[in-house]
Write an enzyme that holds these catalytic residues in place. Sequence first.
Site, PDB file in Angstrom:
ATOM      1  N   HIS A  71       0.705  -1.384   0.185  1.00  0.00           N
ATOM      2  CA  HIS A  71      -0.201  -0.009   0.111  1.00  0.00           C
ATOM      3  C   HIS A  71       0.811   1.023  -0.098  1.00  0.00           C
ATOM      4  O   HIS A  71       1.396   1.237   1.407  1.00  0.00           O
ATOM      5  CB  HIS A  71      -0.588   0.289   1.237  1.00  0.00           C
ATOM      6  CG  HIS A  71      -1.751   0.865   1.458  1.00  0.00           C
ATOM      7  ND1 HIS A  71      -2.628   1.303   1.102  1.00  0.00           N
ATOM      8  CD2 HIS A  71      -2.028   2.401   1.046  1.00  0.00           C
ATOM      9  CE1 HIS A  71      -4.047   2.489   1.417  1.00  0.00           C
ATOM     10  NE2 HIS A  71      -3.219   2.970   0.977  1.00  0.00           N
ATOM     11  N   HIS A  74       1.850   5.350  -1.850  1.00  0.00           N
ATOM     12  CA  HIS A  74       1.336   6.198  -2.518  1.00  0.00           C
ATOM     13  C   HIS A  74       2.961   7.004  -2.718  1.00  0.00           C
ATOM     14  O   HIS A  74       3.319   7.328  -2.232  1.00  0.00           O
ATOM     15  CB  HIS A  74       0.599   7.415  -1.503  1.00  0.00           C
ATOM     16  CG  HIS A  74      -0.749   7.199  -1.193  1.00  0.00           C
ATOM     17  ND1 HIS A  74      -2.282   7.035  -2.028  1.00  0.00           N
ATOM     18  CD2 HIS A  74      -0.864   6.485  -0.226  1.00  0.00           C
ATOM     19  CE1 HIS A  74      -3.055   7.115  -0.751  1.00  0.00           C
ATOM     20  NE2 HIS A  74      -2.405   6.324   0.294  1.00  0.00           N
ATOM     21  N   LYS A 101      -9.543  -0.131  -6.200  1.00  0.00           N
ATOM     22  CA  LYS A 101      -9.629   0.399  -4.289  1.00  0.00           C
ATOM     23  C   LYS A 101     -10.308   1.167  -4.936  1.00  0.00           C
ATOM     24  O   LYS A 101     -10.598   2.200  -5.476  1.00  0.00           O
ATOM     25  CB  LYS A 101      -8.244   1.984  -4.796  1.00  0.00           C
ATOM     26  CG  LYS A 101      -8.150   2.325  -3.784  1.00  0.00           C
ATOM     27  CD  LYS A 101      -7.476   1.462  -2.112  1.00  0.00           C
ATOM     28  CE  LYS A 101      -7.623   1.990  -0.915  1.00  0.00           C
ATOM     29  NZ  LYS A 101      -7.282   2.724  -0.289  1.00  0.00           N
ATOM     30  N   HIS A 158     -11.057   1.149   1.645  1.00  0.00           N
ATOM     31  CA  HIS A 158     -10.290   2.257   2.609  1.00  0.00           C
ATOM     32  C   HIS A 158     -11.572   2.304   3.488  1.00  0.00           C
ATOM     33  O   HIS A 158     -12.633   2.746   2.997  1.00  0.00           O
ATOM     34  CB  HIS A 158     -10.632   3.865   2.494  1.00  0.00           C
ATOM     35  CG  HIS A 158     -10.626   4.613   3.174  1.00  0.00           C
ATOM     36  ND1 HIS A 158      -8.927   5.400   3.659  1.00  0.00           N
ATOM     37  CD2 HIS A 158     -10.749   5.274   4.255  1.00  0.00           C
ATOM     38  CE1 HIS A 158      -8.731   6.651   4.429  1.00  0.00           C
ATOM     39  NE2 HIS A 158     -10.061   6.291   4.713  1.00  0.00           N
ATOM     40  N   HIS A 168      -4.946  -0.209   5.488  1.00  0.00           N
ATOM     41  CA  HIS A 168      -4.204   0.519   6.953  1.00  0.00           C
ATOM     42  C   HIS A 168      -5.243  -0.063   7.547  1.00  0.00           C
ATOM     43  O   HIS A 168      -5.972   0.816   8.259  1.00  0.00           O
ATOM     44  CB  HIS A 168      -3.784   1.960   6.311  1.00  0.00           C
ATOM     45  CG  HIS A 168      -5.410   2.360   5.696  1.00  0.00           C
ATOM     46  ND1 HIS A 168      -6.208   2.434   5.868  1.00  0.00           N
ATOM     47  CD2 HIS A 168      -5.258   3.024   4.355  1.00  0.00           C
ATOM     48  CE1 HIS A 168      -7.136   2.791   5.375  1.00  0.00           C
ATOM     49  NE2 HIS A 168      -6.167   3.607   4.123  1.00  0.00           N
ATOM     50  N   ASP A 213       1.420   2.490   3.820  1.00  0.00           N
ATOM     51  CA  ASP A 213       0.296   3.769   3.090  1.00  0.00           C
ATOM     52  C   ASP A 213       1.489   5.394   2.831  1.00  0.00           C
ATOM     53  O   ASP A 213       0.850   6.036   3.753  1.00  0.00           O
ATOM     54  CB  ASP A 213      -0.688   3.716   4.121  1.00  0.00           C
ATOM     55  CG  ASP A 213      -1.828   4.889   4.145  1.00  0.00           C
ATOM     56  OD1 ASP A 213      -2.227   5.255   2.883  1.00  0.00           O
ATOM     57  OD2 ASP A 213      -2.620   5.577   5.009  1.00  0.00           O
TER      58      ASP A 213
HETATM   59  O1  DOR Z   1      -4.020   9.762   5.969  1.00  0.00           O
HETATM   60  C1  DOR Z   1      -4.205   9.098   4.166  1.00  0.00           C
HETATM   61  N1  DOR Z   1      -3.704  10.131   3.027  1.00  0.00           N
HETATM   62  N2  DOR Z   1      -5.182   9.017   4.179  1.00  0.00           N
HETATM   63  C2  DOR Z   1      -5.868   8.151   3.125  1.00  0.00           C
HETATM   64  O2  DOR Z   1      -6.156   8.011   2.942  1.00  0.00           O
HETATM   65  C3  DOR Z   1      -4.551   8.908   1.729  1.00  0.00           C
HETATM   66  C4  DOR Z   1      -3.037   9.357   1.949  1.00  0.00           C
HETATM   67  C5  DOR Z   1      -3.274  10.699   1.235  1.00  0.00           C
HETATM   68  O3  DOR Z   1      -3.081  10.078  -0.877  1.00  0.00           O
HETATM   69  O4  DOR Z   1      -2.534  11.062   1.430  1.00  0.00           O
HETATM   70 ZN    ZN Z   2      -3.747   4.547   1.472  1.00  0.00          ZN
END
Ligand code: DOR
Ligand code: ZN
Length: 344
Positions: A13, A15, A99, A136, A174, A247
């Site tokens: 997971h 970003h 997702k 999520h 998460h 995450d």
């Molecule tokens: O804290 C988070 N940041 N939770 C999420 O679900 C998305 C993520 C983000 O993309 O910044």
């Molecule tokens: Zn995330």
Amino acid sequence: MEQITITRPDDWHLHVRTGAMLKTVIPHTARQFARAIIMPNLNPPITTVKLAENYYQEIIQAVPENLKFQPLMTLYLTDTIHVSEIKVAAASPYVFACKLYPAGATTNSDSGVTQLDNIFPIFEAMQKHDIPLLIHGEITTPECDIFDRERVFVDKILPKIIADFPELRIVLEHVTTEEAVQFVHAASKKIAATITPQHLMFNRNAILAGGIRPHHYCLPIIKREQHRLALIAAATSGHPKFFLGTDSAPHLQFKKENSCGCAGCYSAHAAIELYAEIFASSNNLSNLETFASFNGPDFYKLPRNTEKITLRRNNWIIPGYYSVNNDHLIPLKAGEAISWQLSE
Ligand code: DOR
Ligand code: ZN
């Protein structure tokens, strides 16, 4: 134990954003992980296989030449995504999951799903093609207390999806609560969960006690100590339903240190080292490999990696920031000591 050699891990997971941010963060992830499930919540979101392929190419361009890294792409589910896209995804060598963001749940979730019934045909197609659904898991009812949003989703919404699509593989992403851990344990083999380093390291005092710490603010929000202990028990148990998903969610410093700051902790700079520290302090370092390198690929039906990495017990100081063009990205535990280090 002073050092440990494990199969190269994967991050299930992650970003990575785009542009300059992507160029800063990808080398951090690729230094440690062989593969990562890439979140599709860009603006605009990755809603088609074509967009996922383009994004894949941008990520690959940012991987340092001496490293091998495979981005595992995902599609962002919307109210209007067409069933035919799932068929295309099933045939794509780039896309590994879809997702589900309930609309409004978190960063760039505005295009997410407003009514679950809207996408039941999509779940049907995903079940048929055996594409994992990544969730999520928070309800978005504004009246619901932010600390209860995951618990209520797990109690009220998730059982309905599972009842209607018993063969669909689902990752509850998460997880942050004791209730979510218990639910995943009790559910069928098709249901698994990822766990982040921040939810294993901190309870909610780390956000709010003695001053407000925006770099500890993420969604789902970090909960009470009792929940952290349940997450530690799940992660370090070696149980096949729980695996590593950082995450890691980078935002520029000024977007975090703001009167309305963004949600997300940046952990990719030292992810496996942070997990090693957590497993070592709960005397379970021997289960790190199962959590970080075996359970994820087994659930995703992908081969385990064959390369190894070595982590050594060694104190080092995490940088205070990383540069993103002329801006800064503040990492988790910025300027603090960490006791495990990856041997390069
Ligand atoms: O804290 C988070 N940041 N939770 C999420 O679900 C998305 C993520 C983000 O993309 O910044
Ligand atoms: Zn995330």
